[in-house]
Structures are given as structure tokens and as C-alpha cells.
Design an enzyme around this catalytic site. Structure first.
Site, short mmCIF file in Angstrom:
data_model
loop_
_atom_site.label_atom_id
_atom_site.label_comp_id
_atom_site.label_asym_id
_atom_site.label_seq_id
_atom_site.Cartn_x
_atom_site.Cartn_y
_atom_site.Cartn_z
N TYR A 1 -2.45 -0.08 9.95
CA TYR A 1 -2.62 -0.66 8.61
C TYR A 1 -1.32 -0.52 7.82
O TYR A 1 -0.83 -1.48 7.22
CB TYR A 1 -3.77 0.02 7.89
CG TYR A 1 -3.86 -0.33 6.43
CD1 TYR A 1 -4.24 -1.61 6.03
CD2 TYR A 1 -3.57 0.61 5.44
CE1 TYR A 1 -4.32 -1.95 4.67
CE2 TYR A 1 -3.65 0.28 4.10
CZ TYR A 1 -4.02 -0.99 3.71
OH TYR A 1 -4.09 -1.33 2.39
N SER B 1 0.83 -1.20 0.00
CA SER B 1 0.00 0.00 0.00
C SER B 1 0.87 1.25 0.00
O SER B 1 1.96 1.27 0.57
CB SER B 1 -0.90 0.01 1.24
OG SER B 1 -1.55 1.25 1.40
#
Length: 327
Positions: free
Chosen positions: A153, A128
């Protein structure tokens, strides 16, 4: 005999599109997903209906279930893996951190173990752009340091990259990690800004504009992303097949549009294609968010011929047309 590919997160936004492309290219695809309720399961079920194909098999499975994942690898002997299954969402990681450890850390470990014990040509996995965290240099390059994550995350995704490098070093697992930048388009996720904005606009609710609109995102259309994932998988598999087991590599790429858009310009384009004007509430920056995401994609363009050719107006029109029909 067609090659057999495991796609994790097959009921997800990107996983479904990647599976469709792989099927169109003649692969056999085994898709797994735990179908959790992070957002409405009905949307995931509708995506799976799009995968009605003789060469597609779906199996509901939790990546954190080590014995189930091990049994799947033992049974199917995959030629390759495209790992897109994960607990997504920056803000939700502040509320439910355990879900991110279970899915993103334990789940990825189970995938790596499957690839170690039952060697595959290539593992392509989702990282990501969140790993860039508090970096202020733009555009973001894979040569930049990524040691200041802004959310758990992001920390789990950076951990995935380190885990993959370790398995390359120790066990010759051939892998490529893709740092996804903001993906949008038809069949997208309801927790992401395009859907949240569209739903509010269509139902005459105000939309929240964080950091008072001083945000830029590298919005990338789903077809560009999914096509890029497949190119990366096939390039990595071909490169490995042409070498020897000890030629295993671990590569990292940004995959985005490379042309960030101001959040207010994004909203304006969405308003145009929905045919309605949004009521806007300006809010401060949310914990875990960053002001700018901007992908340097030159390496991906050079190595696999990736281009993100869909401009914002075209992509938003496709999303808006789909949204009005689906919702």
C-alpha cells in the site's frame, strides 16, 4: 457558471466530506466510486444519501477502467479533480496485492491521463503517511527520504507521488499530493482502529492492542482533514490560474494533527465516551505496521493556512455519539 469538480472515492469517508464542503461552496461535483465490498457497501450507500444535492451527480465507476474514465473526462470537461479513490488498508495489501495495483497504480494513471488530455486547473490527490515506512526520525517531514516502505500500500502511494511529478514535468499537470495521517470521526471506515475498537467494546468483545500498546498515531479529525483538502485544492487552482501553463507545480504536504497520541490513551478516551471499558488483548506488532506516525504540518500551515483545531476528546466524543446512533 459554477466550476465543475471531479471527486473520486465520493462514497468513501474523506471523499463524502470533501464533496459536502465543495457543494456548500457552490461547486458542481461529479462523484465516482466503484462501491467495492472491501467493507460494507451499505455504509457507502448511506454516505451517498448525504450528498442529495442539485449540484451533485454520482456515477458508479472503476478507476481501473481506462475507457470509462477517459469518456468521463471527455464528456464533463472538469475544472479540477480531487482524487481520493483508492484501495485502502495496510494489512489488506498483504492479502490482495493485485487490488492495490489495479486501483492505486492503474487507476491513478487513468486520472493523470484525463488531466493531461483535458487540462484542469488543479489535481489534488491522496497520498499517505505510510510512505514514511521504516523512517525513525520524527516528526515526519516531506523533506525526509521515503525509500523504505513497510507495505505494498505504501509503495503504491509513493509511486503516485512519482507519477504526478512526471506528469508535471512532461505535461504541465498542476498537482498537489497530501500525505494523510490517521483520520477518524463520524462516518469513518470499519477497517480502522476507532471503528474496530468501538464495535468490540459495545458488543463486549476484547480488542487487540498491537505492539503491546507501544504505538503512537497522529489521529486527525475528519472535519480538519476535509477542510484542509479543499483549501489545498483552491490554493493550487488559484496559483495556477494566476500564472501560465508552464507554471505547473507538484507539491507534497503532510496533512495531520501534528500531535501524536499513544494508542492506549486513545482507547481510554473512547472508553470514556462510549461509557464502557474494553477488555484488552496485547499482541505483537503486525507485519506492515509502524510504531509511530507524526506529521510535520508547518509547510501546509504556511502555504494554505491549514490548522487541525479539533482535540482528541472533542473528536472522539463526536465519533462515539455518531457510532452509538448509527450502529
Amino acid at each position: 457558471m459554477p466550476k465543475k469538480i471531479l471527486v473520486t472515492g465520493a462514497a468513501g469517508f474523506i471523499g463524502c466530506e470533501v464533496s459536502l464542503i465543495m457543494l456548500s461552496k457552490g461547486y458542481q461535483v461529479v462523484g465516482i466510486d466503484n462501491m467495492n465490498s472491501y467493507y460494507q457497501v451499505s455504509l457507502k450507500e448511506d454516505r451517498l444519501k448525504r450528498l442529495d444535492h442539485a449540484d451533485f451527480r454520482f456515477q458508479k465507476m472503476d478507476l481501473a477502467d481506462a475507457s470509462a474514465v477517459a469518456a468521463l473526462f471527455e464528456e464533463d470537461h472538469f475544472d479540477g479533480v480531487i482524487h481520493l479513490g483508492a484501495q485502502a488498508g495496510v494489512r489488506y495489501s498483504l492479502q490482495n496485492p493485485q487490488a492495490y495495483i489495479d486501483s492505486n497504480i492503474t487507476g491513478f494513471l487513468n486520472i493523470l491521463e484525463g488531466c493531461r488530455k483535458h487540462p484542469v486547473e488543479h489535481l489534488t490527490y491522496a497520498s499517505s503517511s505510510s510512505v514514511y515506512g521504516r523512517n525513525t526520525k520524527t516528526p515526519f517531514s516531506t523533506d525526509d527520504p521515503v525509500c523504505q516502505p513497510s507495505s505494498l500500500y505504501a509503495a503504491t502511494k509513493r509511486s503516485n507521488e512519482l507519477m504526478a511529478e512526471t506528469y508535471r514535468h512532461l505535461f504541465n499537470v498542476n498537482a498537489t499530493g497530501l500525505r494523510f495521517f490517521t483520520v477518524y470521526g463520524p462516518w469513518g471506515r470499519p477497517d480502522m482502529a476507532p471503528w474496530l475498537f468501538a464495535d468490540a467494546i459495545m458488543h463486549d468483545r476484547p480488542i487487540k492492542i498491537f505492539n503491546n500498546g507501544n504505538m503512537m498515531r497522529d489521529f486527525t479529525y475528519i472535519d480538519d482533514i476535509a477542510g484542509g483538502v479543499v483549501k489545498v485544492y483552491e490554493t493550487g487552482a488559484s496559483r495556477f490560474a494566476a500564472g501560465k501553463p508552464e507554471s505547473a507545480e507538484h507539491r507534497l504536504y503532510n496533512i495531520g494533527h501534528g500531535d501524536p497520541v499513544n494508542l492506549l490513551d486513545f482507547v481510554k478516551t473512547l472508553e470514556k465516551h462510549l461509557g464502557k471499558t474494553a477488555e484488552k488483548i496485547y499482541m505483537p506488532m503486525q507485519p506492515g505496521d509502524v510504531e509511530v506516525t507524526w506529521a510535520d504540518t508547518k509547510a501546509l500551515e504556511k502555504d494554505v493556512g491549514y490548522t487541525a483545531g479539533t482535540n482528541l476528546d472533542t473528536g472522539i466524543k463526536a465519533f462515539a455519539d455518531w457510532f452509538k446512533g448509527y450502529c
